[in-house]
Design a protein around this motif. Structure first.
Motif: not given
Length: 367
Positions: A73-74, A117-119, A130-131, A135-136
């Motif tokens: 999902x990342x 991951x939408x943030x 990104x960091x 989420x992964x």
């Protein structure tokens, strides 16, 4: 065919951000409503949190193709490809006819993880942003590595609902072509294929050169695969992982494994004549990774130094994590991701270093 493909490439929008799950769902429903005779939308399954997994069926070609985005999902680049490609197929009868596939497209197969991951999806696309919003899932909760697998003393037979969704679809349509749409965080472009197709190699290289993205010419993701050509690899196999653990490990291989196998492996195990492609493109890259400049140290020295850095990093993370572990709930996906990253860390590091020290491919100067 070349004219259709060139037109397709030339019309790709200059996307500056990624779509959220809700935006993808809304656009898929709109496309089906706009082209009711060409596009069908159906619920292929549900995520672990109960979110419908929508699949678009487009065209009526003689062969079946399955493409799915966000297998991790990342990695939402593939979702944007499908956002564009689904509309291009719906609008262009000539393209559908020329390709002659019935297309099954899932923009995001890991919806729950994608939402986490939408943030960072709307930018800025910086290392920090990104960091902070990354989420992964832990390996054993990754859709792509959850397919049933049995080999020697190891069995995995508890696929998560999203993987079951893909299994059912693969079994139903038995695709001739499957594209699991991954992308990398860093590095350059590289590819995986289930079989050698040498006539594609120069086309792959030309495609990444056209986008001014360097090739990944360093170490592969795992050191037990032999490239078909530079930056082009056979699919990573759970069977090969087991054999590698058996060859270099000091504990039983099955004790080091906690996942199943991949979608490509599943299709082949089922006996389907499926060719699977994976393309890995980076968010962040450094053009000098393609440099042929020879350094004054060996490739083996560089690889071992890299392992030292990674090993120290993992130990530091474990030290911090253990200090707060009692405060974290068992169902915290972020915590699972972190703890899974240092599980078997000592054995993993020992195996890799042993392989590097004895494998002749690490001889010679480093570029």
């Amino acid at each position: 065919m070349a004219d259709f493909i060139q037109k397709l490439i030339d019309n790709i929008p200059d996307y500056q951000q990624f779509l959220t799950v809700d935006e993808m769902d809304e656009n898929s429903k709109k496309l089906a409503a706009e082209f009711p005779d060409i596009v069908e939308i159906f619920e292929a399954g549900k995520s672990r949190k109960g979110h419908p997994i929508y699949c678009l069926k487009i065209g009526k070609g003689s062969r079946n193709a399955l493409m799915f985005g966000c297998p991790h999902p990342n990695e939402p680049m593939g979702a944007m490809l499908l956002e564009y490609f689904s509309r291009a197929l719906a609008e262009d009868e000539g393209l559908r006819s020329e390709l002659d596939y019935t297309w099954y497209l899932i923009k995001s197969i890991d919806l729950d993880g994608t939402q986490l991951n939408e943030g960072w999806f709307k930018g800025p696309i910086t290392l920090t942003n990104f960091t902070r919003h990354y989420f992964r899932p832990a390996g054993y909760e990754q859709v792509e590595w959850n397919f049933p697998f049995h080999y020697k003393n190891y069995t995995y037979d508890t696929p998560i609902p999203e993987t079951v969704c893909l299994m059912n679809l693969i079994d139903k349509i038995q695709p001739q072509f499957m594209y699991s749409l991954h992308n990398a965080g860093f590095g350059g472009t590289y590819w995986y294929l289930t079989r050698e197709i040498p006539e594609l190699w120069d086309k792959f290289y030309a495609a990444t050169a056209k986008q001014n993205i360097p090739l990944h010419l360093g170490e592969p993701e795992v050191n037990y695969i032999t490239p078909f050509s530079q930056a082009i690899y056979p699919m990573i196999s759970s069977k090969d992982t087991y054999d590698y653990n058996e060859k270099y490990g000091t504990v039983a291989p099955e004790k080091l494994m906690s996942t199943g196998t991949s979608s490509a492996d599943y299709a082949l195990q089922q006996g389907y004549d499926t060719t699977t492609l994976v393309t890995e493109l980076p968010y962040f890259y450094e053009p000098r990774i393609q440099s042929d400049k020879l350094m004054d140290f060996s490739r083996r020295e560089a690889a071992l130094k890299g392992r030292d850095i990674l090993h120290e990093n993992r130990k530091a993370v474990k030290l911090r994590y253990d200090q707060i572990a009692d405060l974290i709930s068992d169902d915290n996906g972020f915590a699972k991701m972190v703890s899974n990253g240092y599980e078997h860390v000592e054995e993993d590091d020992r195996q890799v270093c042993d392989c590097i020290r004895h494998d002749p491919k690490y001889e010679g100067p480093c570029k």
